[in-house]
Design an enzyme around this catalytic site. Structure first.
Site, PDB file in Angstrom:
ATOM      1  N   LEU A  44       0.821  -1.208   0.000  1.00 59.28           N
ATOM      2  CA  LEU A  44       0.000   0.000   0.000  1.00 59.28           C
ATOM      3  C   LEU A  44       0.849   1.250   0.000  1.00 59.28           C
ATOM      4  CD1 LEU A  44      -2.943  -0.813   2.359  1.00 59.28           C
ATOM      5  CD2 LEU A  44      -2.960  -0.459  -0.090  1.00 59.28           C
ATOM      6  N   ARG A 338      -5.580  -4.049  21.233  1.00 63.28           N
ATOM      7  CA  ARG A 338      -4.958  -5.348  21.033  1.00 63.28           C
ATOM      8  C   ARG A 338      -3.965  -5.746  22.119  1.00 63.28           C
ATOM      9  NH1 ARG A 338      -4.099  -4.750  14.528  1.00 63.28           N
ATOM     10  NH2 ARG A 338      -6.330  -4.895  14.083  1.00 63.28           N
TER      11      ARG A 338
HETATM   12  C1  LIG Z   1      -3.123 -10.846   8.228  1.00 64.87           C
HETATM   13  C2  LIG Z   1      -3.032  -9.350   8.376  1.00 64.87           C
HETATM   14  C3  LIG Z   1      -4.173  -8.583   8.496  1.00 64.87           C
HETATM   15  C4  LIG Z   1      -4.088  -7.193   8.607  1.00 64.87           C
HETATM   16  N1  LIG Z   1      -5.234  -6.482   8.708  1.00 64.87           N
HETATM   17  C5  LIG Z   1      -5.169  -5.136   8.786  1.00 64.87           C
HETATM   18  C6  LIG Z   1      -6.353  -4.351   8.826  1.00 64.87           C
HETATM   19  O1  LIG Z   1      -7.455  -4.874   8.806  1.00 64.87           O
HETATM   20  N2  LIG Z   1      -6.228  -3.014   8.890  1.00 64.87           N
HETATM   21  C7  LIG Z   1      -5.015  -2.395   8.917  1.00 64.87           C
HETATM   22  O2  LIG Z   1      -4.959  -1.173   8.953  1.00 64.87           O
HETATM   23  N3  LIG Z   1      -3.880  -3.117   8.853  1.00 64.87           N
HETATM   24  C8  LIG Z   1      -3.918  -4.463   8.799  1.00 64.87           C
HETATM   25  N4  LIG Z   1      -2.760  -5.184   8.754  1.00 64.87           N
HETATM   26  C9  LIG Z   1      -1.468  -4.489   8.696  1.00 64.87           C
HETATM   27  C10 LIG Z   1      -1.200  -3.984   7.279  1.00 64.87           C
HETATM   28  O3  LIG Z   1      -1.674  -4.908   6.344  1.00 64.87           O
HETATM   29  C11 LIG Z   1       0.275  -3.766   6.984  1.00 64.87           C
HETATM   30  O4  LIG Z   1       0.875  -3.101   8.029  1.00 64.87           O
HETATM   31  C12 LIG Z   1       0.454  -2.938   5.735  1.00 64.87           C
HETATM   32  O5  LIG Z   1      -0.266  -3.494   4.676  1.00 64.87           O
HETATM   33  C13 LIG Z   1       1.898  -2.800   5.351  1.00 64.87           C
HETATM   34  O6  LIG Z   1       1.979  -2.147   4.105  1.00 64.87           O
HETATM   35  P1  LIG Z   1       3.346  -1.703   3.494  1.00 64.87           P
HETATM   36  O7  LIG Z   1       3.028  -1.073   2.189  1.00 64.87           O
HETATM   37  O8  LIG Z   1       4.079  -0.888   4.484  1.00 64.87           O
HETATM   38  O9  LIG Z   1       4.185  -3.027   3.296  1.00 64.87           O
HETATM   39  P2  LIG Z   1       3.866  -4.406   2.543  1.00 64.87           P
HETATM   40  O10 LIG Z   1       2.505  -4.485   2.022  1.00 64.87           O
HETATM   41  O11 LIG Z   1       4.360  -5.472   3.456  1.00 64.87           O
HETATM   42  O12 LIG Z   1       4.789  -4.334   1.291  1.00 64.87           O
HETATM   43  C14 LIG Z   1       6.157  -4.572   1.332  1.00 64.87           C
HETATM   44  C15 LIG Z   1       6.692  -4.505  -0.062  1.00 64.87           C
HETATM   45  O13 LIG Z   1       8.098  -4.452  -0.023  1.00 64.87           O
HETATM   46  C16 LIG Z   1       8.646  -5.389  -0.905  1.00 64.87           C
HETATM   47  N5  LIG Z   1       9.952  -5.747  -0.376  1.00 64.87           N
HETATM   48  C17 LIG Z   1      10.276  -6.082   0.898  1.00 64.87           C
HETATM   49  N6  LIG Z   1      11.600  -6.256   0.998  1.00 64.87           N
HETATM   50  C18 LIG Z   1      12.111  -6.026  -0.227  1.00 64.87           C
HETATM   51  C19 LIG Z   1      13.434  -6.040  -0.753  1.00 64.87           C
HETATM   52  N7  LIG Z   1      14.495  -6.292   0.000  1.00 64.87           N
HETATM   53  N8  LIG Z   1      13.578  -5.788  -2.071  1.00 64.87           N
HETATM   54  C20 LIG Z   1      12.513  -5.500  -2.858  1.00 64.87           C
HETATM   55  N9  LIG Z   1      11.272  -5.447  -2.397  1.00 64.87           N
HETATM   56  C21 LIG Z   1      11.083  -5.718  -1.101  1.00 64.87           C
HETATM   57  C22 LIG Z   1       7.647  -6.488  -0.993  1.00 64.87           C
HETATM   58  O14 LIG Z   1       7.821  -7.180  -2.198  1.00 64.87           O
HETATM   59  C23 LIG Z   1       6.349  -5.691  -0.943  1.00 64.87           C
HETATM   60  O15 LIG Z   1       6.059  -5.213  -2.228  1.00 64.87           O
HETATM   61  C24 LIG Z   1      -2.831  -6.573   8.633  1.00 64.87           C
HETATM   62  C25 LIG Z   1      -1.687  -7.345   8.533  1.00 64.87           C
HETATM   63  C26 LIG Z   1      -1.772  -8.720   8.425  1.00 64.87           C
HETATM   64  C27 LIG Z   1      -0.519  -9.516   8.423  1.00 64.87           C
END
Ligand SMILES: Cc1cc2nc3c(=O)[nH]c(=O)nc-3n(C[C@H](O)[C@H](O)[C@H](O)COP(=O)(O)OP(=O)(O)OC[C@H]3O[C@@H](n4cnc5c(N)ncnc54)[C@H](O)[C@@H]3O)c2cc1C
Ligand code: SF4
Ligand code: FES
Lengths: 667, 248
Positions: A44, A338
């Site tokens: 996201l 939580r």
């Molecule tokens: C089961 C579950 C349910 C959840 N439910 C909720 C909810 O209902 N409401 C809420 O607000 N939050 C919820 N969360 C938390 C939330 O989903 C996450 O905190 C959030 O989506 C993280 O988004 P992000 O974009 O920071 O990272 P991520 O979506 O984890 O994306 C990480 C990205 O980085 C890339 N990446 C990582 N390391 C590397 C690397 N070394 N090289 C290249 N690419 C890399 C991956 O490929 C990916 O594209 C939930 C989490 C889980 C696990």
């Protein structure tokens, strides 16, 4: 203190962000075409940032380790996303969202960041609806809401139990539009292995093509890390299997401070561990706590009988059940935050009241909800004299409409029907509030290196309320970073393309190559998973839901020894010059073995309990967390100095000018 | 449980693949299919052999990464689940299980059980979006009421996880179910109307360019789809396409 300048703008809280946007420098559209930005991560945070930056006119390169941006871990979020829209007319406002978030975070987050998040939250929903995200609607066509732990209003927007999926697909579609226009180049199945600094500024990355094994150089004027959280340091967690800390850790080693590593959220409603071969834990959305009641038997002998299979939970009379959350926290009941719910479950299980074979589970029961909804349905449909069977049938239908897919998921895993018998749940590692330290502009302590989403430390404090991670990811990516990064890039319009044949790129590539060679040269005693599981066990036993000084010191020593053993004895079959999933895992676990130690060290220095960090030495007579604002009202930001044991602590004092610090009570 | 696994091994895209037999024991019903493969891989690594490579990430049935052809069926014998949600209790002691990658011209094998599904991304890039800027200047979300029925139907279509089981199940390796799911989602929502004509034409054109086959209404895709994406979406896409071409 000088190093940690949070750059929070002056002025009244509610005016800071608007004022800041008016003050920052802009890049003229013609110049944006000459500026390159690397975005690592397409969840996201990264997906939304990449789309918006490309839309603004920058040249964007994105990286993710999955085969498609659409599979980033954000896809798994179930419950929902918060926004202060006050559509329900229940008194919500940006201030209230701000207040709940600061309080939920146990007063360990930065006021100005959280306020901005609350301010932007309403925009996110408008944006996503415009993109075609099919949020749940009421019969009148308006958006529906539900509520989550730690708040008394309904401000959570959702798309069935698949909110993260729909929001991510929205960001992915915005990315696709830019890919189609040639403004985003998307490198999938690529892993960032290191960051390249030129004159102290982030100027590129070294990536490995996970299919060919080729090491590549990519340059840019700025690098955005949006690589998610590090909960997998525990091995068992609700995170996707590939979630890792590598990109953030590589940046840390290059000078980005790592903040609050010990603040980890343990989610109370996960499916309990079933056996030794388990690879991950599955979350049951927190939204279930809107209707499910949580209990364990009142008497120990009943708990024992249940564990031995001699007694069924539905046979236990109402008065023999202990609805411990409703008992301890009458105001919030089953909807306490939580950290509170998790600790309360652990307390009951530790005291011997757990209900599964291992004694590490409590019940989440829908029987009263089914009854209540059934009666309501019978009434509203004018069904007179409905018998119990009919009421149960009607009630089940309502519950199915609300939570059907979650119930189905539970049944697939546990092989029990949750409409007939209460679900078993237990807390599990879920989200990491710590991450790279960033200032108000989301810049790390490395110039030109930005960090967004779960990978940074900001906004959540010591605990995160539900439905706020998605909100932060999208606020960072769509609405914050695209502005703040422009201020930095406005100084770069004459720089021209960054060459990749510089000594800095040579050196970084060599570091990566040497590390891969070293991993491949292990003597071959044990698999990567062997080490990962060992690390996970130390983390859970000694840095988990409850911590104490003695155990934390042990953890530090054990992790350090385990790390030495890993580098000498890990066994990675195959070669480095092609696809090699064991090698990928090894690189990630190697970093977890450093982060884990820093994590324990951070927990050891924080002599207080707050949010997800519970030190047994610091608790009230009733077993609630005992915070120490006088001495610990700061963000710990760790500077890399070689071994984790040598890391240097810097403190960013937190100033509360608009909120009074109170003991957090949900009673 | 003791099992006899026959697994497709292929070093890289250009190598010739073959089925290799691996006996395995100590498998419990509570394990997921992928955890069973983890156990096998641990054994292989300890013996000094190369583990079997397969795609997976969330292990919760939502990311769409896992993609195994199990005894000839994408995602195995259970209905409405992905491979990572398939549990070993669905198998019997002594079973022989054949595990292969998804097969389709547009999904070339990369390694062992891993295929390249980037053709799916390119179909989405051709038009699977609404062209709205992410500026934060959009209208209030409730300014456009959407009736619950349409919203729910759009949501059902939108739950496609892009796994490719529909393609692997189809004797023509058609991507109609996948493509139609996105077209339907937007066709059902007011926001999607403006670009509807271009969208369906561009996405269908890309689908053909990628080498997916034609749809002959066999319905295997719907049966194997882990998310229950219905054939109605294909009918809706056909209508959209027809009216787009007559208008166009
Ligand atoms: C089961 C579950 C349910 C959840 N439910 C909720 C909810 O209902 N409401 C809420 O607000 N939050 C919820 N969360 C938390 C939330 O989903 C996450 O905190 C959030 O989506 C993280 O988004 P992000 O974009 O920071 O990272 P991520 O979506 O984890 O994306 C990480 C990205 O980085 C890339 N990446 C990582 N390391 C590397 C690397 N070394 N090289 C290249 N690419 C890399 C991956 O490929 C990916 O594209 C939930 C989490 C889980 C696990
Ligand atoms: S339509 Fe179903 S089978 Fe096809 S990609 Fe989508 S979820 Fe998978
Ligand atoms: S691993 Fe994500 S759907 Fe199976």
């Amino acid at each position: 203190m000088g190093i940690l300048d949070s750059k929070v703008p002056k002025g009244p809280l509610a005016a800071k962000w608007t004022q800041h946007k008016n003050d920052i420098n802009l890049v003229n559209p013609a110049n944006k075409r000459n500026i390159d930005i690397i975005v690592v991560g397409t969840g996201l945070a990264g997906g939304s940032a990449a789309a918006t930056l490309a839309e603004l006119g920058y040249n964007v390169k994105t990286f993710c380790y999955q085969d498609s941006p659409r599979r980033a871990h954000s896809i798994a979020a179930q419950g929902g996303i918060n926004a202060a829209k006050n559509y329900q007319g229940d008194g919500d406002s940006p201030y209230r969202l701000f207040y709940d978030t600061i309080k939920g975070g146990d007063y360990r987050s930065r006021e100005a960041n959280v306020y901005r998040l609350a301010e932007e939250s309403a925009n996110i929903i408008d944006q996503c609806v415009a993109q075609g995200v099919p949020f749940a609607r009421e019969y009148g066509g308006m958006l529906d809401n539900r509520s989550f732990g730690g708040v008394l209003v309904s401000r959570t927007f959702y798309a069935k139990g698949q909110t993260g999926q729909q929001l991510l697909l929205g960001a992915y579609s915005a990315m696709n539009r830019q890919i189609n226009r040639g403004k985003i180049q998307s490198f999938n199945r690529h892993e960032m292995m290191d960051m390249v600094l030129v004159d102290g500024k982030a100027r590129g990355i070294i990536a490995r093509d996970l299919v060919t094994g080729k090491i590549e150089r990519h340059s840019a004027h700025a690098v955005v890390l949006a690589t998610g959280g590090y909960g997998n340091v525990f091995f068992l967690s609700t995170n996707a299997m590939g979630s890792n800390v590598m990109a953030a850790w590589r940046a840390h080693r290059r000078g980005a401070f790592f903040a609050n590593p010990c603040f980890t959220q343990i989610h109370p409603t996960c499916i309990p561990v079933s056996g030794d071969h388990q690879s991950k834990l599955t979350l049951m959305s927190e939204s279930l706590r809107n209707d499910g009641r949580i209990w364990v038997p009142k008497r120990k002998d009943d708990a024992i009988a249940i564990r031995e299979g001699k007694l069924k939970p539905i046979q236990l009379k109402e008065e023999d059940r202990d609805y411990y959350l409703e008992r301890r926290y009458p105001a919030f009941g089953n909807l306490v935050p939580r950290d509170v719910a998790s600790r309360a479950a652990k307390e009951r299980c530790d005291a011997g009241f757990g209900v599964n074979k291992t004694g590490e589970a409590v019940y989440l029961d829908f029987a009263s909800a089914i009854q209540r909804y059934g009666e309501e349905e019978a009434l509203t449909h004018g069904i007179k004299n409905a018998d119990d069977k009919e009421i149960t049938r009607l009630g089940k239908k309502v519950v199915e409409a609300k939570y059907g897919n979650l119930f189905q998921m539970y049944e697939k895993i546990v092989d029990e029907n949750p409409y007939e018998t209460p679900m078993m749940i237990y807390p599990a590692v879920h989200y990491t509030m710590g991450g790279l330290w960033v200032d108000y502009n989301l810049q790390t302590t490395i110039e030109g290196c930005y960090c967004a989403g779960e990978a940074n430390f900001s906004d959540h404090g010591a605990n995160r309320l539900g439905a706020s991670a998605l909100m932060q990811g999208l606020a960072d990516g769509y609405f914050v970073l695209p502005y703040t990064i422009g201020d930095y890039l406005s100084k770069d319009i004459r720089t021209g393309a960054i060459p990749t044949d510089s000594p800095e790129f040579d050196a970084a590539e060599k570091t990566v190559q040497d590390r891969l060679d070293k991993l491949m040269a292990g003597s071959g005693q044990h698999s990567v998973d062997f080490y990962h599981k060992k690390l996970g066990k130390i983390m859970w036993d000694k840095c988990g839901m409850a911590r104490n000084a003695e155990h934390l010191q042990e953890a530090i020593d054990e992790i350090s020894a385990l790390r030495a053993d890993f580098w000498a004895n890990v066994k990675i079959p195959g070669k480095a010059d092609g696809m090699n999933q064991e090698l990928e895992k090894a690189g990630r676990v190697a970093d977890f073995l450093e982060l884990g130690e820093l994590f324990a060290k951070d927990a050891l220095t924080r002599n207080e309990s707050c949010g997800g960090h519970f030190r047994e030495e610091y608790q009230t007579a009733e077993g609630e967390a005992l915070r120490d604002d006088e001495n610990f009202k700061f963000v710990s930001a760790w500077e890399y100095k070689g071994e984790p044991k040598d890391a240097v602590l810097h403190k960013e004092e937190l100033k509360y000018e608009n909120i009074e610090l109170k003991t957090r009570s949900y009673k | 449980m003791k099992l006899n696994l026959k697994i497709w091994r292929q070093k890289d895209a250009n190598a010739k693949g073959e089925l290799v037999t691996y006996p395995i024991k100590g498998i419990e019903g509570d394990m997921s299919f992928l955890e069973m493969l983890d156990v096998l891989n641990e054994e292989l690594i300890n013996k000094g052999d190369e583990p079997v490579q397969f795609d997976h990430d969330c292990r919760e049935g939502i990311c769409g990464a896992c993609s195994l052809q199990i005894n000839g069926e994408p995602h195995g014998p259970d209905r409405l689940v992905t491979t990572c949600q398939l549990h070993m209790r669905k198998f019997n002691d002594g079973d022989t299980i054949v595990i292969e990658p998804f097969r389709a011209t547009a999904f070339p094998v990369i390694n062992d059980l891993i295929v390249d599904r980037s053709s799916f991304d390119r179909i989405q890039q051709a038009g699977g979006y609404i062209s709205v800027n992410t500026s934060g200047n959009t209208v209030d979300a409730n300014a456009t009421p959407i009736n619950k029925h349409a919203a729910d139907e759009a949501m059902d279509a939108a739950t496609c996880i892009g796994c490719g089981a529909c393609v692997a199940a189809c004797k023509n390796a058609s991507a109609m179910l996948f493509t139609s799911a996105k077209v339907s989602q937007f066709a059902l929502l007011p926001q999607g109307q403006v670009e509807a004509v271009d969208r369906v034409q561009n996405m269908v054109r890309q689908m053909d360019l990628e080498g997916f086959g034609n749809c002959t209404n066999t319905g295997a895709c719907e049966i194997e789809c882990p998310k229950g994406i219905s054939l109605e979406n294909i009918a809706r896409m056909n209508r959209e396409y027809l009216s787009a071409t007559t208008k166009g």
